[in-house]
Design a protein around this motif. Sequence first.
Motif, PDB file in Angstrom:
ATOM      1  N   ARG A 133      13.673  -9.530   5.350  1.00  0.00           N
ATOM      2  CA  ARG A 133      13.641  -8.415   6.578  1.00  0.00           C
ATOM      3  C   ARG A 133      12.224  -8.389   7.160  1.00  0.00           C
ATOM      4  N   THR A 134      12.205  -8.332   8.393  1.00  0.00           N
ATOM      5  CA  THR A 134      10.654  -8.235   8.995  1.00  0.00           C
ATOM      6  C   THR A 134      10.003  -6.759   8.175  1.00  0.00           C
ATOM      7  N   VAL A 135       8.816  -6.888   8.060  1.00  0.00           N
ATOM      8  CA  VAL A 135       8.032  -5.723   7.455  1.00  0.00           C
ATOM      9  C   VAL A 135       6.971  -5.056   8.623  1.00  0.00           C
ATOM     10  N   HIS A 136       7.027  -3.968   9.209  1.00  0.00           N
ATOM     11  CA  HIS A 136       6.040  -3.340   9.901  1.00  0.00           C
ATOM     12  C   HIS A 136       5.132  -2.507   9.123  1.00  0.00           C
ATOM     13  N   MET A 137       3.850  -2.432   9.364  1.00  0.00           N
ATOM     14  CA  MET A 137       2.827  -1.140   8.986  1.00  0.00           C
ATOM     15  C   MET A 137       2.503  -0.463  10.496  1.00  0.00           C
ATOM     16  N   SER A 138       2.956   0.619  10.451  1.00  0.00           N
ATOM     17  CA  SER A 138       2.576   1.529  11.579  1.00  0.00           C
ATOM     18  C   SER A 138       1.582   2.653  11.173  1.00  0.00           C
ATOM     19  N   PHE A 139       0.418   2.489  11.812  1.00  0.00           N
ATOM     20  CA  PHE A 139      -0.620   3.452  11.736  1.00  0.00           C
ATOM     21  C   PHE A 139      -0.694   4.420  13.040  1.00  0.00           C
ATOM     22  N   VAL A 140      -0.313   5.466  12.826  1.00  0.00           N
ATOM     23  CA  VAL A 140      -0.103   6.345  14.090  1.00  0.00           C
ATOM     24  C   VAL A 140      -0.821   7.533  14.146  1.00  0.00           C
ATOM     25  N   ALA A 141      -1.002   8.041  15.294  1.00  0.00           N
ATOM     26  CA  ALA A 141      -2.165   8.969  15.785  1.00  0.00           C
ATOM     27  C   ALA A 141      -1.369  10.539  15.691  1.00  0.00           C
ATOM     28  N   ASP A 142      -2.337  11.449  15.599  1.00  0.00           N
ATOM     29  CA  ASP A 142      -1.942  12.895  15.960  1.00  0.00           C
ATOM     30  C   ASP A 142      -0.949  13.646  15.014  1.00  0.00           C
ATOM     31  N   GLU A 143      -0.582  13.113  13.818  1.00  0.00           N
ATOM     32  CA  GLU A 143       0.430  13.889  12.736  1.00  0.00           C
ATOM     33  C   GLU A 143      -0.205  15.054  12.622  1.00  0.00           C
ATOM     34  N   GLU A 144      -1.348  15.102  12.324  1.00  0.00           N
ATOM     35  CA  GLU A 144      -1.900  16.449  11.828  1.00  0.00           C
ATOM     36  C   GLU A 144      -1.945  17.619  12.825  1.00  0.00           C
ATOM     37  N   ILE A 145      -1.503  17.423  14.075  1.00  0.00           N
ATOM     38  CA  ILE A 145      -1.450  18.380  14.939  1.00  0.00           C
ATOM     39  C   ILE A 145       0.175  18.362  15.579  1.00  0.00           C
ATOM     40  N   GLY A 146       0.910  17.736  14.824  1.00  0.00           N
ATOM     41  CA  GLY A 146       2.369  17.965  15.143  1.00  0.00           C
ATOM     42  C   GLY A 146       2.889  16.667  15.853  1.00  0.00           C
ATOM     43  N   GLY A 147       2.509  15.692  16.013  1.00  0.00           N
ATOM     44  CA  GLY A 147       2.771  14.257  16.383  1.00  0.00           C
ATOM     45  C   GLY A 147       3.383  14.456  17.766  1.00  0.00           C
ATOM     46  N   GLN A 148       2.951  15.401  18.603  1.00  0.00           N
ATOM     47  CA  GLN A 148       3.406  15.650  19.871  1.00  0.00           C
ATOM     48  C   GLN A 148       3.059  14.513  20.844  1.00  0.00           C
ATOM     49  N   LEU A 149       1.831  13.734  20.666  1.00  0.00           N
ATOM     50  CA  LEU A 149       1.318  12.806  21.300  1.00  0.00           C
ATOM     51  C   LEU A 149       1.436  11.445  20.563  1.00  0.00           C
TER      52      LEU A 149
END
Length: 400
Positions: A133-149
């Motif tokens: 299976r393909t493996v993706h790593m996602s490094f995402v922003a703004d989780e600490e303020i609710g992930g709204q953006l």
Amino acid sequence: MAQQEHPAVTRFREYLRINTMQPKPDYQKCVDFLAAQATELGLAYKVVESAPGILNIFITLEGTDPSLPSILLNSHTDVVPVFREKWSCDPFEAIKRDDGYILARGAQDMKCVGWSYFEAIRALLAKGWKPKRTVHMSFVADEEIGGQLGMKLLVNRQEFKDLNVGFALDEGIASEKDTIRVFYGERAPWWVKVVSTGQTGHGSQLIIEDNATLKLMKVINKFMDYRADQEYKLIHGIDGRKVELGDVNTINLTMLNAGVQFNVVPQDAWAGFDVRVSPRTDINEFKNMLIEMAESEPGVKLEFVTFFGSNKLTPIDDGNQWWETVTKVAKQHNISLEPEIFPAATDSRYLREIGIPAFGISYLKNVPILLHDHDERIHEDQFLEGIPFYSNLIEQLAEL
């Protein structure tokens, strides 16, 4: 002669030194660093701007059968603010003490997990591994303020849909015991505002028929009575069964506002509440209960400042191949697992909401819970010990 530092620890400390503290995280420097690391490993990547200035990066190791749903290794890059006077060092210097502890904001929450994924993939590539299976790593922003953006917007973008995610790993919490906590669901987070309006008057009066503050107090008391009932269940259990925080609902009064002057009875008053709804509760019934408790008082309205309408669980039974794999790998590493409902909120809720099963696992055992705390830290041995665990887990998940 000083012992040479393990290269994985050196890279981890470099990542910790990137100041991604809210409210002004340096996302550009962060994604540049991650992109450079991906390029070094020969991995493809894509930077996605989910909102102006809100940068996220997907790093991909393509599988031999890319038609299969992929594995997503998710982590967030932002960290919470610090009280610098309470720290024994610069929270973004990532110093390593003589006892082996690495002190930095994000050491537990959750750059240790994101970087463990990276080092696990590095180790797998070094032995020539090619996943099914393909493996993706996602490094995402703004989780600490609710992930709204951040994740909330990302899951609806075509770039995310193109990942074809079938299962995800995300963050957990440290365990003070010799166990790893696995989170298979979380409580739905709400911010609720109760607004009361009424008749003004002189502060010397005793009888004011339509008193905004008195009506608000009645609602607050109803909410606090419910809170006391949930607290009793948390302490004493339900029907003789021990429960955890994730099994009950919480209502906490966090804001109060009323009045213009000491001798004037206010015509408006409002209270703010942080509410968390357990998956053990019917979310619509609970919503209607809160509205009824508030709006049964004339001139009182309940508003949802934030509302999340899902508290789905990922199954943890023998029919779930993802859970079976997690438990199998844990046994191979002689690790005891503690499945729980996450008491707060992570980006996993946005994944489960759209039907993607997800588990939150941070390889942190026999350590104090220091997320968001002063002198947040992780021991280098604990960090290194987690890499083989994640390597085996990723390898076996991707081969299903």
